[in-house]
Scaffold this motif. Sequence first.
Motif, PDB file in Angstrom:
ATOM      1  N   GLU A  80       0.825  -1.200   0.000  1.00  0.00           N
ATOM      2  CA  GLU A  80       0.000   0.000   0.000  1.00  0.00           C
ATOM      3  C   GLU A  80       0.868   1.262   0.000  1.00  0.00           C
ATOM      4  O   GLU A  80       0.638   2.196  -0.781  1.00  0.00           O
ATOM      5  CB  GLU A  80      -0.904  -0.004   1.233  1.00  0.00           C
ATOM      6  CG  GLU A  80      -1.824   1.179   1.345  1.00  0.00           C
ATOM      7  CD  GLU A  80      -2.639   1.128   2.623  1.00  0.00           C
ATOM      8  OE1 GLU A  80      -2.724   2.169   3.301  1.00  0.00           O
ATOM      9  OE2 GLU A  80      -3.182   0.048   2.939  1.00  0.00           O
ATOM     10  N   ILE A  81       1.881   1.290   0.830  1.00  0.00           N
ATOM     11  CA  ILE A  81       2.775   2.457   0.920  1.00  0.00           C
ATOM     12  C   ILE A  81       3.562   2.618  -0.374  1.00  0.00           C
ATOM     13  O   ILE A  81       3.719   3.742  -0.879  1.00  0.00           O
ATOM     14  CB  ILE A  81       3.707   2.327   2.134  1.00  0.00           C
ATOM     15  CG1 ILE A  81       2.886   2.473   3.423  1.00  0.00           C
ATOM     16  CG2 ILE A  81       4.821   3.367   2.091  1.00  0.00           C
ATOM     17  CD1 ILE A  81       3.650   2.133   4.693  1.00  0.00           C
ATOM     18  N   GLU A  83       2.638   1.685  -3.364  1.00  0.00           N
ATOM     19  CA  GLU A  83       1.729   2.168  -4.390  1.00  0.00           C
ATOM     20  C   GLU A  83       1.450   3.658  -4.234  1.00  0.00           C
ATOM     21  O   GLU A  83       1.377   4.385  -5.226  1.00  0.00           O
ATOM     22  CB  GLU A  83       0.423   1.367  -4.348  1.00  0.00           C
ATOM     23  CG  GLU A  83       0.563  -0.041  -4.849  1.00  0.00           C
ATOM     24  CD  GLU A  83      -0.715  -0.865  -4.643  1.00  0.00           C
ATOM     25  OE1 GLU A  83      -1.715  -0.324  -4.107  1.00  0.00           O
ATOM     26  OE2 GLU A  83      -0.691  -2.045  -5.029  1.00  0.00           O
ATOM     27  N   GLU A  84       1.321   4.114  -3.000  1.00  0.00           N
ATOM     28  CA  GLU A  84       1.098   5.541  -2.766  1.00  0.00           C
ATOM     29  C   GLU A  84       2.303   6.369  -3.201  1.00  0.00           C
ATOM     30  O   GLU A  84       2.130   7.440  -3.785  1.00  0.00           O
ATOM     31  CB  GLU A  84       0.823   5.793  -1.280  1.00  0.00           C
ATOM     32  CG  GLU A  84      -0.530   5.320  -0.821  1.00  0.00           C
ATOM     33  CD  GLU A  84      -0.738   5.502   0.677  1.00  0.00           C
ATOM     34  OE1 GLU A  84       0.109   6.138   1.337  1.00  0.00           O
ATOM     35  OE2 GLU A  84      -1.764   5.009   1.190  1.00  0.00           O
ATOM     36  N   GLU A  85       3.489   5.865  -2.948  1.00  0.00           N
ATOM     37  CA  GLU A  85       4.691   6.580  -3.359  1.00  0.00           C
ATOM     38  C   GLU A  85       4.826   6.636  -4.873  1.00  0.00           C
ATOM     39  O   GLU A  85       5.254   7.636  -5.428  1.00  0.00           O
ATOM     40  CB  GLU A  85       5.932   5.914  -2.747  1.00  0.00           C
ATOM     41  CG  GLU A  85       6.076   6.179  -1.260  1.00  0.00           C
ATOM     42  CD  GLU A  85       7.310   5.533  -0.682  1.00  0.00           C
ATOM     43  OE1 GLU A  85       8.086   4.897  -1.418  1.00  0.00           O
ATOM     44  OE2 GLU A  85       7.501   5.644   0.549  1.00  0.00           O
ATOM     45  N   LYS A  87       2.312   6.721  -6.983  1.00  0.00           N
ATOM     46  CA  LYS A  87       1.312   7.680  -7.447  1.00  0.00           C
ATOM     47  C   LYS A  87       1.811   9.106  -7.264  1.00  0.00           C
ATOM     48  O   LYS A  87       1.522   9.983  -8.070  1.00  0.00           O
ATOM     49  CB  LYS A  87      -0.007   7.493  -6.710  1.00  0.00           C
ATOM     50  CG  LYS A  87      -0.744   6.248  -7.093  1.00  0.00           C
ATOM     51  CD  LYS A  87      -2.031   6.103  -6.307  1.00  0.00           C
ATOM     52  CE  LYS A  87      -2.739   4.807  -6.649  1.00  0.00           C
ATOM     53  NZ  LYS A  87      -3.961   4.640  -5.833  1.00  0.00           N
ATOM     54  N   GLU A  88       2.548   9.348  -6.188  1.00  0.00           N
ATOM     55  CA  GLU A  88       3.073  10.696  -5.920  1.00  0.00           C
ATOM     56  C   GLU A  88       4.164  11.082  -6.897  1.00  0.00           C
ATOM     57  O   GLU A  88       4.346  12.261  -7.190  1.00  0.00           O
ATOM     58  CB  GLU A  88       3.592  10.769  -4.475  1.00  0.00           C
ATOM     59  CG  GLU A  88       2.502  10.700  -3.438  1.00  0.00           C
ATOM     60  CD  GLU A  88       3.050  10.699  -2.033  1.00  0.00           C
ATOM     61  OE1 GLU A  88       4.273  10.756  -1.839  1.00  0.00           O
ATOM     62  OE2 GLU A  88       2.224  10.591  -1.107  1.00  0.00           O
TER      63      GLU A  88
END
Length: 89
Positions: A80-81, A83-85, A87-88
């Motif tokens: 999850e982390i 994937e968030e990175e 996207k950023e």
Amino acid sequence: MAEEDEKLLRAQKRVKELKKFYNHLAVYLIVMAILLFIDYSDGGNWWVHWPMIGWGIFVVIQGFSVSKFAKGWEEKKLKEIMEEEEKEN
């Protein structure tokens, strides 16, 4: 190759955590056996349940933290982390 190295490091970390848990469990069982013997030899006032419960709570918590359930949660959170990175960026 970097992904394989990362997997190896995670596996080594997990093995180290499991080894710590098994060592902790072995020490707990040995000490509790000695305390049970002392308590029984002393007339069996049955005070030994207090350290057994107190220390046992920590053994259970550590066991839970190295269990497959906790491992699955950790892997999900890592994905999850990551994937968030992505996207950023």
